[in-house]
Scaffold this motif. Structure first.
Motif, PDB file in Angstrom:
ATOM      1  N   PRO A 203       0.816  -1.227   0.000  1.00  0.00           N
ATOM      2  CA  PRO A 203       0.000   0.000   0.000  1.00  0.00           C
ATOM      3  C   PRO A 203       0.847   1.273   0.000  1.00  0.00           C
ATOM      4  N   ALA A 204       2.016   1.234   0.632  1.00  0.00           N
ATOM      5  CA  ALA A 204       2.881   2.420   0.627  1.00  0.00           C
ATOM      6  C   ALA A 204       3.409   2.694  -0.781  1.00  0.00           C
ATOM      7  N   THR A 205       3.846   1.649  -1.484  1.00  0.00           N
ATOM      8  CA  THR A 205       4.349   1.870  -2.849  1.00  0.00           C
ATOM      9  C   THR A 205       3.223   2.350  -3.757  1.00  0.00           C
ATOM     10  N   MET A 206       2.021   1.835  -3.512  1.00  0.00           N
ATOM     11  CA  MET A 206       0.896   2.233  -4.375  1.00  0.00           C
ATOM     12  C   MET A 206       0.513   3.699  -4.184  1.00  0.00           C
ATOM     13  N   VAL A 207       0.507   4.175  -2.942  1.00  0.00           N
ATOM     14  CA  VAL A 207       0.168   5.595  -2.760  1.00  0.00           C
ATOM     15  C   VAL A 207       1.336   6.501  -3.158  1.00  0.00           C
ATOM     16  N   ALA A 208       2.572   5.994  -3.016  1.00  0.00           N
ATOM     17  CA  ALA A 208       3.727   6.780  -3.472  1.00  0.00           C
ATOM     18  C   ALA A 208       3.636   7.018  -4.976  1.00  0.00           C
ATOM     19  N   LYS A 209       3.312   5.960  -5.707  1.00  0.00           N
ATOM     20  CA  LYS A 209       3.140   6.066  -7.157  1.00  0.00           C
ATOM     21  C   LYS A 209       2.029   7.048  -7.507  1.00  0.00           C
ATOM     22  N   GLU A 210       0.917   6.913  -6.797  1.00  0.00           N
ATOM     23  CA  GLU A 210      -0.226   7.788  -7.071  1.00  0.00           C
ATOM     24  C   GLU A 210       0.150   9.253  -6.816  1.00  0.00           C
ATOM     25  N   ARG A 229      -2.341  15.111   2.263  1.00  0.00           N
ATOM     26  CA  ARG A 229      -3.452  14.264   2.719  1.00  0.00           C
ATOM     27  C   ARG A 229      -3.122  12.785   2.584  1.00  0.00           C
ATOM     28  N   THR A 230      -2.436  12.459   1.496  1.00  0.00           N
ATOM     29  CA  THR A 230      -2.074  11.053   1.280  1.00  0.00           C
ATOM     30  C   THR A 230      -1.042  10.613   2.314  1.00  0.00           C
ATOM     31  N   PHE A 231      -0.096  11.510   2.587  1.00  0.00           N
ATOM     32  CA  PHE A 231       0.896  11.251   3.643  1.00  0.00           C
ATOM     33  C   PHE A 231       0.188  11.015   4.981  1.00  0.00           C
ATOM     34  N   HIS A 232      -0.755  11.900   5.306  1.00  0.00           N
ATOM     35  CA  HIS A 232      -1.543  11.703   6.533  1.00  0.00           C
ATOM     36  C   HIS A 232      -2.233  10.345   6.525  1.00  0.00           C
ATOM     37  N   ALA A 233      -2.779   9.992   5.371  1.00  0.00           N
ATOM     38  CA  ALA A 233      -3.525   8.731   5.272  1.00  0.00           C
ATOM     39  C   ALA A 233      -2.626   7.522   5.521  1.00  0.00           C
ATOM     40  N   THR A 234      -1.312   7.647   5.204  1.00  0.00           N
ATOM     41  CA  THR A 234      -0.430   6.492   5.451  1.00  0.00           C
ATOM     42  C   THR A 234      -0.330   6.178   6.944  1.00  0.00           C
ATOM     43  N   PHE A 235      -0.700   7.158   7.795  1.00  0.00           N
ATOM     44  CA  PHE A 235      -0.668   6.891   9.235  1.00  0.00           C
ATOM     45  C   PHE A 235      -1.741   5.890   9.658  1.00  0.00           C
ATOM     46  N   ALA A 236      -2.668   5.599   8.746  1.00  0.00           N
ATOM     47  CA  ALA A 236      -3.671   4.568   9.015  1.00  0.00           C
ATOM     48  C   ALA A 236      -3.192   3.183   8.600  1.00  0.00           C
ATOM     49  N   PHE A 237      -2.085   3.112   7.864  1.00  0.00           N
ATOM     50  CA  PHE A 237      -1.569   1.800   7.437  1.00  0.00           C
ATOM     51  C   PHE A 237      -0.917   1.103   8.626  1.00  0.00           C
ATOM     52  N   ASP A 238      -1.271  -0.161   8.855  1.00  0.00           N
ATOM     53  CA  ASP A 238      -0.574  -0.871   9.950  1.00  0.00           C
ATOM     54  C   ASP A 238       0.915  -1.045   9.622  1.00  0.00           C
TER      55      ASP A 238
END
Ligand code: HXC
Length: 258
Positions: A203-210, A229-238
């Motif tokens: 999921p981190a690589t996928m949002v980085a690409k996006e 916002r996407t960076f903030h959203a990564t804080f929800a990734f386990d």
């Protein structure tokens, strides 16, 4: 699955698609595009695949759209089929990272397809160009838009208006390719890069690409806001919790989602 115009294999967590129409220097005919779409869909759906490599042969990544197939088409045909949209756009819409490993010719639609990937690793014999003008037409798979964004107006106009090819060194100088490697090392290098990418949290690589792709779609402030916002959203990734805890504990992260 076996395909007529491509070869597909998996190495570890890397999915490899090799364009395979040697008699036509991998000209991108309709049947090949259908095969490619199916292969990319399968890799997207496969949780065992974390990164894709798209490549061709030593002689040609792809010498363009299939000119023999195109030459009979009328305006009605290309309009009604929305020629080039269907199938081709899949390459730019894949959500997992996709690396182009380019040896030999990447011309016309071949160059455009390489540019739809996330980055290009070139063999030292790679040749890039948009020769459509020599056929009385223009690039139709994004070349007039992606080239200037990637290499600037001067180089893009030069290539699109003269139809000339540029070699790997020029392509690297102007930022079209991320690295050049000797031809016999191309796949090792591309697979190593893809393995590295695939070893990260998916999921981190996928949002980085996006997020990087947003840079080509939006004004800076909008892109920065998207990033924030996407960076903030990564804080929800386990896996974000795991990654930071692993660093603090001086151990290797054990990603849950790879
Ligand atoms: C169909 C192609 C082809 C193509 C090569 N071939 N490129 N067939 N479409 N794009 C075929 C040749 O007809 C030939 O088949 C065989 O592949 C080997 O090619 P040769 O020309 O004999 O090889 P060589 O002399 O080494 O020259 C290599 C080359 C040349 C410089 C790459 O093939 C070439 O100029 N190809 C066309 C490049 C091009 O204009 N691409 C842009 C296409 S338009 P036979 O049966 O004769 O042996 C495009 C539009 C994109 O991409 C817009 C939307 C996608």
């Amino acid at each position: 699955t076996t395909y007529e115009n491509i070869q597909v294999e998996t190495k570890g967590r890397v999915g490899i698609v090799r364009l395979n129409r040697p008699k036509a220097l991998n000209a991108l005919c309709a049947a090949l595009i259908v095969d490619l779409g199916h292969a990319l869909d399968a890799f997207e759906a496969d949780p065992g695949v974390g990164c894709i490599v798209l490549t061709g042969s030593d002689k040609a990544f792809a010498a363009g759209a299939d000119i023999k197939e195109m030459k009979e088409k009328s305006y009605q045909d290309v309009f009604l089929q929305d020629f080039i949209t269907v199938g081709w756009e899949k390459v730019s819409q894949v959500r997992k990272p996709i690396v182009a490993a380019v040896a030999g010719y990447a011309l016309g639609g071949g160059c455009e397809m390489a540019m739809m990937c996330d980055f290009i690793i070139a063999a030292d014999n790679a040749r890039f160009g948009q020769p459509e003008i020599t056929l009385g037409t223009i690039p139709g798979a994004g070349g007039t838009q992606r080239l200037p964004r990637f290499i600037g107006k001067a180089k893009a106009m030069d290539l699109v208006l003269t139809g000339r090819m540029m070699d790997a060194a020029e392509a690297e100088r102007c930022g079209l390719v991320s690295r050049i490697v000797p031809l016999d090392k191309l796949m090792d290098e591309a697979i190593a890069a893809a393995e590295k990418i695939a070893s990260m949290s998916l999921p981190a690589t996928m949002v980085a690409k996006e997020a990087v792709n947003q840079a080509f779609e939006t004004p800076l402030a909008t892109g920065i806001r998207f990033e924030r916002r996407t960076f903030h959203a990564t804080f929800a990734f386990d896996d974000r919790v795991e990654g930071m805890n692993a660093f603090a504990d001086k151990r290797k992260a054990a990603w849950k989602h790879r």
